[in-house]
Design a protein around this motif. Sequence first.
Motif, PDB file in Angstrom:
ATOM      1  N   PHE A 130       0.823  -1.217   0.000  1.00 45.16           N
ATOM      2  CA  PHE A 130       0.000   0.000   0.000  1.00 45.16           C
ATOM      3  C   PHE A 130       0.858   1.268   0.000  1.00 45.16           C
ATOM      4  N   GLY A 131       1.895   1.256  -0.809  1.00 43.12           N
ATOM      5  CA  GLY A 131       2.753   2.427  -0.933  1.00 43.12           C
ATOM      6  C   GLY A 131       3.760   2.608   0.190  1.00 43.12           C
ATOM      7  N   VAL A 132       3.825   1.655   1.088  1.00 41.12           N
ATOM      8  CA  VAL A 132       4.765   1.711   2.209  1.00 41.12           C
ATOM      9  C   VAL A 132       5.786   0.589   2.033  1.00 41.12           C
ATOM     10  N   THR A 133       7.035   0.915   2.268  1.00 41.57           N
ATOM     11  CA  THR A 133       8.083  -0.105   2.202  1.00 41.57           C
ATOM     12  C   THR A 133       8.447  -0.532   3.613  1.00 41.57           C
ATOM     13  N   ILE A 134       8.357  -1.834   3.844  1.00 48.86           N
ATOM     14  CA  ILE A 134       8.712  -2.419   5.136  1.00 48.86           C
ATOM     15  C   ILE A 134       9.968  -3.250   4.912  1.00 48.86           C
ATOM     16  N   SER A 135      11.010  -2.953   5.688  1.00 48.27           N
ATOM     17  CA  SER A 135      12.252  -3.700   5.516  1.00 48.27           C
ATOM     18  C   SER A 135      12.012  -5.182   5.823  1.00 48.27           C
ATOM     19  N   ALA A 136      12.786  -6.021   5.183  1.00 46.24           N
ATOM     20  CA  ALA A 136      12.590  -7.471   5.302  1.00 46.24           C
ATOM     21  C   ALA A 136      12.698  -7.947   6.743  1.00 46.24           C
ATOM     22  N   HIS A 137      13.646  -7.396   7.495  1.00 46.16           N
ATOM     23  CA  HIS A 137      13.808  -7.878   8.867  1.00 46.16           C
ATOM     24  C   HIS A 137      12.639  -7.466   9.760  1.00 46.16           C
ATOM     25  N   ILE A 138      11.960  -6.395   9.437  1.00 45.21           N
ATOM     26  CA  ILE A 138      10.776  -5.981  10.200  1.00 45.21           C
ATOM     27  C   ILE A 138       9.536  -6.747   9.719  1.00 45.21           C
ATOM     28  N   ALA A 139       9.420  -6.958   8.421  1.00 47.36           N
ATOM     29  CA  ALA A 139       8.297  -7.744   7.882  1.00 47.36           C
ATOM     30  C   ALA A 139       8.326  -9.157   8.453  1.00 47.36           C
ATOM     31  N   ALA A 140       9.511  -9.725   8.597  1.00 48.38           N
ATOM     32  CA  ALA A 140       9.635 -11.064   9.171  1.00 48.38           C
ATOM     33  C   ALA A 140       9.148 -11.090  10.617  1.00 48.38           C
ATOM     34  N   LEU A 141       9.333  -9.983  11.348  1.00 47.53           N
ATOM     35  CA  LEU A 141       8.800  -9.893  12.712  1.00 47.53           C
ATOM     36  C   LEU A 141       7.279 -10.033  12.714  1.00 47.53           C
ATOM     37  N   PHE A 142       6.615  -9.308  11.817  1.00 50.19           N
ATOM     38  CA  PHE A 142       5.155  -9.377  11.723  1.00 50.19           C
ATOM     39  C   PHE A 142       4.691 -10.780  11.355  1.00 50.19           C
ATOM     40  N   MET A 143       5.390 -11.394  10.437  1.00 48.76           N
ATOM     41  CA  MET A 143       4.990 -12.716   9.961  1.00 48.76           C
ATOM     42  C   MET A 143       5.123 -13.773  11.053  1.00 48.76           C
ATOM     43  N   SER A 144       6.214 -13.731  11.795  1.00 41.31           N
ATOM     44  CA  SER A 144       6.379 -14.724  12.866  1.00 41.31           C
ATOM     45  C   SER A 144       5.391 -14.455  14.003  1.00 41.31           C
ATOM     46  N   LEU A 145       5.088 -13.191  14.240  1.00 43.48           N
ATOM     47  CA  LEU A 145       4.134 -12.819  15.290  1.00 43.48           C
ATOM     48  C   LEU A 145       2.735 -13.384  15.018  1.00 43.48           C
ATOM     49  N   ALA A 146       2.359 -13.476  13.757  1.00 45.07           N
ATOM     50  CA  ALA A 146       1.030 -14.000  13.405  1.00 45.07           C
ATOM     51  C   ALA A 146       0.839 -15.432  13.900  1.00 45.07           C
ATOM     52  N   ILE A 147       1.908 -16.149  14.066  1.00 43.42           N
ATOM     53  CA  ILE A 147       1.818 -17.530  14.542  1.00 43.42           C
ATOM     54  C   ILE A 147       2.093 -17.609  16.044  1.00 43.42           C
ATOM     55  N   THR A 148       3.089 -16.883  16.516  1.00 46.10           N
ATOM     56  CA  THR A 148       3.490 -17.022  17.920  1.00 46.10           C
ATOM     57  C   THR A 148       2.583 -16.273  18.896  1.00 46.10           C
ATOM     58  N   PHE A 149       1.780 -15.332  18.412  1.00 50.70           N
ATOM     59  CA  PHE A 149       0.834 -14.661  19.312  1.00 50.70           C
ATOM     60  C   PHE A 149      -0.190 -15.648  19.873  1.00 50.70           C
ATOM     61  N   PRO A 150      -0.914 -16.371  19.011  1.00 48.59           N
ATOM     62  CA  PRO A 150      -1.904 -17.307  19.580  1.00 48.59           C
ATOM     63  C   PRO A 150      -1.267 -18.450  20.359  1.00 48.59           C
ATOM     64  N   THR A 151      -0.148 -18.980  19.888  1.00 53.08           N
ATOM     65  CA  THR A 151       0.466 -20.081  20.640  1.00 53.08           C
ATOM     66  C   THR A 151       0.967 -19.603  22.002  1.00 53.08           C
ATOM     67  N   GLY A 152       1.527 -18.417  22.056  1.00 53.81           N
ATOM     68  CA  GLY A 152       2.003 -17.873  23.323  1.00 53.81           C
ATOM     69  C   GLY A 152       0.879 -17.642  24.310  1.00 53.81           C
ATOM     70  N   PHE A 153      -0.229 -17.089  23.824  1.00 47.23           N
ATOM     71  CA  PHE A 153      -1.365 -16.839  24.714  1.00 47.23           C
ATOM     72  C   PHE A 153      -1.923 -18.151  25.263  1.00 47.23           C
ATOM     73  N   LEU A 154      -2.130 -19.116  24.398  1.00 47.48           N
ATOM     74  CA  LEU A 154      -2.704 -20.388  24.831  1.00 47.48           C
ATOM     75  C   LEU A 154      -1.795 -21.116  25.822  1.00 47.48           C
ATOM     76  N   LEU A 155      -0.496 -21.104  25.563  1.00 41.12           N
ATOM     77  CA  LEU A 155       0.429 -21.735  26.509  1.00 41.12           C
ATOM     78  C   LEU A 155       0.432 -21.001  27.847  1.00 41.12           C
TER      79      LEU A 155
END
Length: 161
Positions: free
Chosen positions: A58-83
């Motif tokens: 959407f016209g915004v550039t996100i550096s790869a190392h920051i985008a990877a943070l968002f991507m891993s968070l999408a999985i580890t947020f629910p697993t972390g909460f449930l644990l």
Amino acid sequence: MRQFILNIIDFFYKPFEKFMPLQTFRYLACGGSNTLLDIVLYSVMYHFVLHKNDVHLFGVTISAHIAALFMSLAITFPTGFLLSKFIVFTNSSLEGRVQLFRYFVLVAVCFLLNYVFMKLFVNYFHFFPTVSKIFTTFFVVAFSYLTQKKFTFKTKSIPLP
């Protein structure tokens, strides 16, 4: 599944029971597993999914190392909460929706800390991104444990007579 996870963690607790409370050991086991998952996911996302390329969204550039943070968070947020909810902090007196909201706030703060530390380590100190993620994790995990115990999954204190 809950009992299976507890049985495994509690089995390995025996040698540590003189050094730390069971809840702390469970947090280290669950948090450590989720953190390891986060680091592996981060590395896979950064190297193999994004191929170290920035993301243009959407016209915004996100550096790869920051985008990877968002991507891993999408999985580890629910697993972390449930644990945390069902394995570590099972005696919390707060309702599940309150816990989830507080956990979300905590994760947002931890994500902000991750972001700041990653920017600092990668952009200013020129560390490799995966090494930076590991260093960052040590700082954030200590903050997270204390916050979860005292805020997100707190238990009511029973006043003494």
